[in-house]
Enzyme design. Structure first.
Site, short mmCIF file in Angstrom:
data_model
loop_
_atom_site.label_atom_id
_atom_site.label_comp_id
_atom_site.label_asym_id
_atom_site.label_seq_id
_atom_site.Cartn_x
_atom_site.Cartn_y
_atom_site.Cartn_z
N HIS A 40 0.81 -1.21 0.00
CA HIS A 40 0.00 0.00 0.00
C HIS A 40 0.85 1.27 0.00
O HIS A 40 0.43 2.30 -0.54
CB HIS A 40 -0.96 -0.02 1.19
CG HIS A 40 -1.99 -1.10 1.06
ND1 HIS A 40 -2.53 -1.75 2.14
CD2 HIS A 40 -2.56 -1.66 -0.04
CE1 HIS A 40 -3.40 -2.65 1.72
NE2 HIS A 40 -3.43 -2.61 0.40
N ASP A 95 -13.73 -12.42 -12.59
CA ASP A 95 -12.34 -12.81 -12.46
C ASP A 95 -11.45 -11.65 -12.89
O ASP A 95 -11.58 -11.13 -14.00
CB ASP A 95 -12.09 -14.04 -13.34
CG ASP A 95 -10.62 -14.40 -13.46
OD1 ASP A 95 -10.20 -14.80 -14.56
OD2 ASP A 95 -9.90 -14.27 -12.46
N GLY A 96 -10.54 -11.24 -12.03
CA GLY A 96 -9.72 -10.07 -12.31
C GLY A 96 -8.80 -10.23 -13.50
O GLY A 96 -8.52 -9.26 -14.22
N ASP A 119 -2.97 -8.31 -7.28
CA ASP A 119 -2.69 -8.81 -5.94
C ASP A 119 -3.52 -10.06 -5.67
O ASP A 119 -4.41 -10.05 -4.82
CB ASP A 119 -3.01 -7.70 -4.93
CG ASP A 119 -2.88 -8.16 -3.49
OD1 ASP A 119 -2.10 -9.09 -3.24
OD2 ASP A 119 -3.58 -7.60 -2.63
N SER A 133 -6.62 -1.87 -0.60
CA SER A 133 -6.19 -1.04 -1.72
C SER A 133 -7.33 -0.29 -2.39
O SER A 133 -7.14 0.87 -2.81
CB SER A 133 -5.42 -1.88 -2.74
OG SER A 133 -6.14 -3.04 -3.10
N GLU A 139 -13.64 -8.21 -8.22
CA GLU A 139 -13.57 -9.23 -7.17
C GLU A 139 -14.48 -10.39 -7.58
O GLU A 139 -15.61 -10.18 -8.03
CB GLU A 139 -14.00 -8.66 -5.82
CG GLU A 139 -14.04 -9.66 -4.70
CD GLU A 139 -12.71 -10.40 -4.51
OE1 GLU A 139 -12.76 -11.64 -4.36
OE2 GLU A 139 -11.65 -9.74 -4.51
#
Length: 291
Positions: free
Chosen positions: A19, A139-140, A160, A97, A115
């Site tokens: 971060h 799905d990212g 991440d 984040s 997410e």
């Protein structure tokens, strides 16, 4: 793949380096008046209760952000991070984040949050909102490729994942390579864990062993790409031999902006002794691909 919950780990030493880097990269993008896009491929809940059963079970924040609350140093970047976090810490919470990005973004900037976890997406929508924020239940990895490039050419992508399964390391490398070809002007910040053998249980030992060397493989794969530059930043709170599972973590930053490396190096010089869990703690900032 959907069992990971960041609420067990919120505010640990990995969150600090991740971060802090996120904040510095956003600050760099804000040096120009034109808007930009912030994409978070694995957003999680966005905000975490440090008094929750999950956070209290591991207590990882006690060896992370709790150690920084009395920071008396003069590094402005660390001061800014601690000031932002302190607002939440006073209320026994920690911002993920997405929430950090929300607090820093301007009216002309856009947030795209992804997410896939069914419960976490509900938590994210409850915790983070705004007129310039788009939240996607998807799905990212797939979402990044589908939305790159966005209408605004400048941007930051934070990747991440949980790395619950070993194949995710390869998936990160492959997805970033494809996304970069479509959106070469973006900054890509990839968080990764540094894993050592666990000694606490047979199952835990097997879990850690299956991940050992995977981050090194990820970095090697990224280094083979034709990126403009690739910066490696790592913070190890102890050594691999002493570590129980994750002994450190890092950020791989593609298209790292000017002086970002120097500012991270100076900040880690301050943070390393505060977060150290042994006398062998270390930090490093190095170029894997130099311009």
């Amino acid at each position: 793949m959907f069992s990971y919950r960041h609420s067990f780990h919120a505010g640990n030493h990995a969150d600090v380096i991740k971060h802090l880097g996120q904040m510095l990269l956003i600050a760099k993008l804000k040096e120009k008046d034109k808007g930009f896009v912030y994409m978070d491929t694995h957003s999680g809940a966005g905000l975490y209760d440090l008094h929750s059963d999950n956070a209290q079970k591991t207590g990882e924040f006690k060896l992370g952000i709790d150690k920084l609350m009395d920071y008396q140093g003069s590094n402005n970047d660390v001061v800014n991070y601690v000031e932002l976090i302190s607002h939440y810490h006073r209320h026994n919470s920690y911002p993920g984040s997405p929430e950090i990005a929300r607090t820093l973004m301007r009216e002309q900037d856009k947030l795209v949050l992804m997410e896939w976890h069914n419960q976490e997406i509900d938590n994210l929508r409850h915790n983070v909102s705004g007129s310039n924020i788009a939240i996607h239940h998807r799905d990212g990895f797939e979402g990044l490729l589908a939305m790159a490039p966005p209408p605004l050419p400048r941007g930051l992508v934070l990747i991440d994942p949980s790395y619950e399964v070993a194949e995710e390391y390869q998936q990160v490398a492959q997805t970033v390579a494809k996304a970069y070809k479509r959106w070469s002007t973006a900054i890509f910040a990839i968080w990764y864990p540094l894993i050592a053998h666990r000694q606490d249980s047979e199952n835990g030992h097997s879990y850690a062993q299956s991940k050992m060397g995977k981050s090194e493989g990820l970095l090697a794969a990224l280094k083979q790409q034709n990126f403009k530059n690739l910066l490696q930043i790592e913070l190890c709170v102890t050594t691999k031999e002493q570590g129980a599972g994750m002994y450190g973590s890092g950020l791989a930053v593609i298209n790292a902006p000017w002086q970002f490396d120097e500012r991270m190096r100076a900040a880690l010089t301050e943070l390393q002794p505060m977060l150290a869990q042994s006398s062998d703690a270390s930090s490093s900032v190095s170029w894997l691909i130099a311009e």
